[in-house]
Scaffold this motif. Structure first.
Motif, mmCIF file in Angstrom:
data_model
loop_
_atom_site.group_PDB
_atom_site.id
_atom_site.type_symbol
_atom_site.label_atom_id
_atom_site.label_comp_id
_atom_site.label_asym_id
_atom_site.label_seq_id
_atom_site.Cartn_x
_atom_site.Cartn_y
_atom_site.Cartn_z
ATOM 1 N N ASP A 68 0.687 -1.408 -0.187
ATOM 2 C CA ASP A 68 0.007 -0.324 -0.083
ATOM 3 C C ASP A 68 0.486 0.890 0.080
ATOM 4 O OD1 ASP A 68 1.036 -0.625 2.887
ATOM 5 O OD2 ASP A 68 -0.260 0.973 3.278
ATOM 6 N N GLU A 69 0.426 1.984 -0.692
ATOM 7 C CA GLU A 69 0.498 4.094 -0.197
ATOM 8 C C GLU A 69 2.089 3.745 -1.007
ATOM 9 O OE1 GLU A 69 -0.468 4.483 3.718
ATOM 10 O OE2 GLU A 69 -2.290 5.242 3.352
ATOM 11 N N TRP A 118 -1.450 -5.096 0.205
ATOM 12 C CA TRP A 118 -3.355 -4.512 -0.059
ATOM 13 C C TRP A 118 -2.878 -3.987 -1.568
ATOM 14 C CZ3 TRP A 118 -5.458 -3.920 3.946
ATOM 15 C CH2 TRP A 118 -4.591 -4.222 5.457
ATOM 16 N N TRP A 135 -8.470 -2.406 0.837
ATOM 17 C CA TRP A 135 -8.745 -1.788 1.637
ATOM 18 C C TRP A 135 -9.748 -0.170 1.561
ATOM 19 C CZ3 TRP A 135 -5.995 3.167 3.102
ATOM 20 C CH2 TRP A 135 -4.776 3.624 2.787
ATOM 21 N N TYR A 160 -12.295 0.061 10.139
ATOM 22 C CA TYR A 160 -10.480 0.672 10.561
ATOM 23 C C TYR A 160 -11.562 1.092 12.005
ATOM 24 C CZ TYR A 160 -7.729 0.541 6.695
ATOM 25 O OH TYR A 160 -6.885 0.188 5.224
ATOM 26 N N TRP A 210 -4.585 0.690 13.355
ATOM 27 C CA TRP A 210 -3.441 0.690 13.585
ATOM 28 C C TRP A 210 -2.773 2.186 14.710
ATOM 29 C CZ3 TRP A 210 -2.032 -1.980 9.334
ATOM 30 C CH2 TRP A 210 -3.130 -2.106 8.707
HETATM 31 C C1 ACM Z 1 -3.884 1.055 5.503
HETATM 32 O O1 ACM Z 1 -4.715 1.783 6.098
HETATM 33 N N1 ACM Z 1 -2.748 2.185 4.558
HETATM 34 C C2 ACM Z 1 -3.493 -0.327 4.677
#
Ligand code: ACM
Ligand code: ZN
Length: 504
Positions: A68-69, A118, A135, A160, A210
């Motif tokens: 991801d990202e 992801w 996600w 989340y 997170w």
């Molecule tokens: C994510 O929340 N960057 C998978």
């Protein structure tokens, strides 16, 4: 990998494109531009060594590699990465990411493991056997399942648990978002658009937490419980057997158990939500809370409710404009704050509205009713009253059902700079009696600044001086399209937020 890797470069700076030594990140850092150099063989050697150790430590079948990202600016400027692109015959940096992930998957498969990544790993082409974790909404999951890949559903909108679960004013500071317990429970993890065969690829759903904003295990418990219970029931229960009321009742027993064993659970949102039912028998307003069997006290004369105010028993019949204020009290004490809702029984209440585009976004349940339900949005854009769309422009046609004399039309919009929400440039209003030939009434602009960081609710009003009769009303909404220069989202799509369209 390949992004989110600054901790690697703190020890092995030579594995990034620039070779610059980074420090391990300690806070929420954004954007995370650190990325493995995909042009260096040492990168893959390093990752394979790390994976060897991970494989030895964890006997599990799956290994989640991230994906991801991954901001690819460094790749655009790196001669080694560019060299890899031309040598491998790749089209661009997205295909380089795909090359990277496919190479890692091949390695994992050679070790008897399965790879999860992801949904960004779809970009540039999915690795042959990858399982995708969706996600950024459901779309990545849908695409992957349609391509015959296994999928784990975990959209930010419902899964989340680092997001707020109640009014941010009364909650520990969180990263953002707004996902109540009831919203988690309402989740439907298998997208309708999938065929029965494709739907078999949905392995399940996952809740995520997170911890950039969560410093203690106690706080992590508070964020995940009871939302974790709601998601567990979502994935383990036949959709037909799901019942919010039943779940909420059983939850009270769990709370007693958590009290006994010392779990730091959240009690959920005390907000009162206002829902309408509009039919031939009139206009009814329901007061909804996710609290179990708690008295809601309310007033309809604009005064502040207290424990002596009326107790809500059944939907309230409304036949005039009003301001309703409602709250829950525990042991005489106001919980959270009073919820206020302005009700305006204008001529458009209950009318149909159709748009020239279809939207999917977390804000858009009830597209066809929420703009003409008599309920005005608050200054909180996630209050469920606003329609949020990421479009340049939008055309809406309202059908009043019969020809009515109209004196004024007023559509409300919202601006919240920090959330990439901007007022539209102009609204053009039209009327028609047959829904085909429209007469233009005028185009309305505004004098608010696009750089104003205050939250703004602005209505675009037009008066019909002749008191015309009309059945259809058309609005052409010209948004600004992209976040403006100097904004953190400069050059990316901005949001349009629309509230009640009052027809007086
Ligand atoms: C994510 O929340 N960057 C998978
Ligand atoms: Zn590079």
């Amino acid at each position: 990998m390949p992004g989110h890797t600054s901790e690697v470069f703190a020890a092995y700076p030579e594995l990034s494109c620039s070779g610059e030594k980074l420090t391990v990140q300690t806070g929420g850092y954004w954007p995370n531009k650190d990325i493995f150099c995909a042009g260096k063989e040492e990168t893959f050697e390093f990752i394979e060594n790390v994976l060897d150790e991970v494989i030895e430590l964890f006997p599990s079948q799956y290994i989640h590699i991230g994906g991801d990202e991954a901001f690819k600016e460094a790749w655009e400027e790196c001669p080694l990465c560019q060299n890899r692109i031309s040598e491998e015959g790749l089209k661009d940096e997205h295909e380089l990411q795909s090359y990277f992930i496919k190479r890692i998957e091949k390695y994992l498969i050679s070790k008897g493991k399965k790879m999860i990544g992801w949904d960004e790993i779809l970009e540039g082409g999915l690795a042959p056997e990858a399982t995708v974790m969706s996600w950024r909404g459901m779309q990545g999951g849908i695409e992957a399942a349609q391509q015959g890949h296994d999928v784990i559903i975990t959209p930010t909108s419902h899964c989340y648990f680092d997001y707020y679960q109640a009014d941010p004013e009364f909650e520990p500071e969180a990263i953002g978002g707004f996902t109540t317990l009831k919203k988690v429970y309402s989740f439907e993890p298998i997208p309708d658009v999938l065929s029965e065969e494709e739907a078999k690829h949905v392995l399940g759903a996952q809740g995520n937490i997170w911890t950039e904003w969560i410093a203690t295990p106690d706080h992590a418990e508070y964020m995940s419980i009871p939302r974790m219970l709601a998601l567990a029931e979502v994935v383990w229960t036949d959709p037909e057997k799901k019942s919010w009321r039943q779940f909420n009742k059983r939850l009270q027993q769990h709370f007693r158990y958590f009290d006994l064993i010392g779990v730091n659970y959240a009690k959920g949102s005390y907000a009162i939500n206002f829902e309408t039912e509009i039919d031939t028998s009139g206009y009814k307003l329901s007061l909804i809370t996710e609290q179990y069997k708690k008295n809601i006290h309310y007033t309809i004369d604009g005064s502040e409710p207290d424990t002596n105010s009326m107790v809500y028993k059944h939907p309230i019949s409304v036949d005039a404009d009003m301001i309703i204020k409602a709250a829950i009290f525990e042991d005489g004490k106001l919980m959270e704050k009073v919820s206020t809702q302005e009700v305006k029984l204008h001529k458009g209440v209950g009318a149909r509205i159709n748009f020239d585009k279809e939207f999917t976004s977390p804000y858009n349940d009830g597209v066809n009713t929420k703009l003409l339900d008599g309920l005005k949005g608050s200054f909180y854009h996630r209050d469920g009253k606003w329609l949020g769309v990421k479009e340049n422009s939008l055309e809406a046609i309202i059908d009043l059902g019969s020809s009515k004399k109209i004196d004024e039309i007023s559509a409300s919009f919202y601006q919240r700079y920090a959330s990439w929400i901007f007022l539209p440039e102009t609204i053009t209003y039209y009327i028609s009696n047959d829904g085909i030939d429209f007469i233009k009434l005028g185009r309305i602009g505004h004098n608010r600044s696009i750089n104003d960081k205050e939250e703004i609710k602005h209505h675009f009003d037009i008066e019909l001086l002749g008191g015309e009769k009309t059945r259809y009303i058309k609005l052409f909404i010209q948004g600004i399209g992209m976040c403006p220069e100097g904004h953190p989202g400069e050059g990316e799509k901005s949001w349009l937020f629309i509230d009640e369209i009052e027809i007086k």
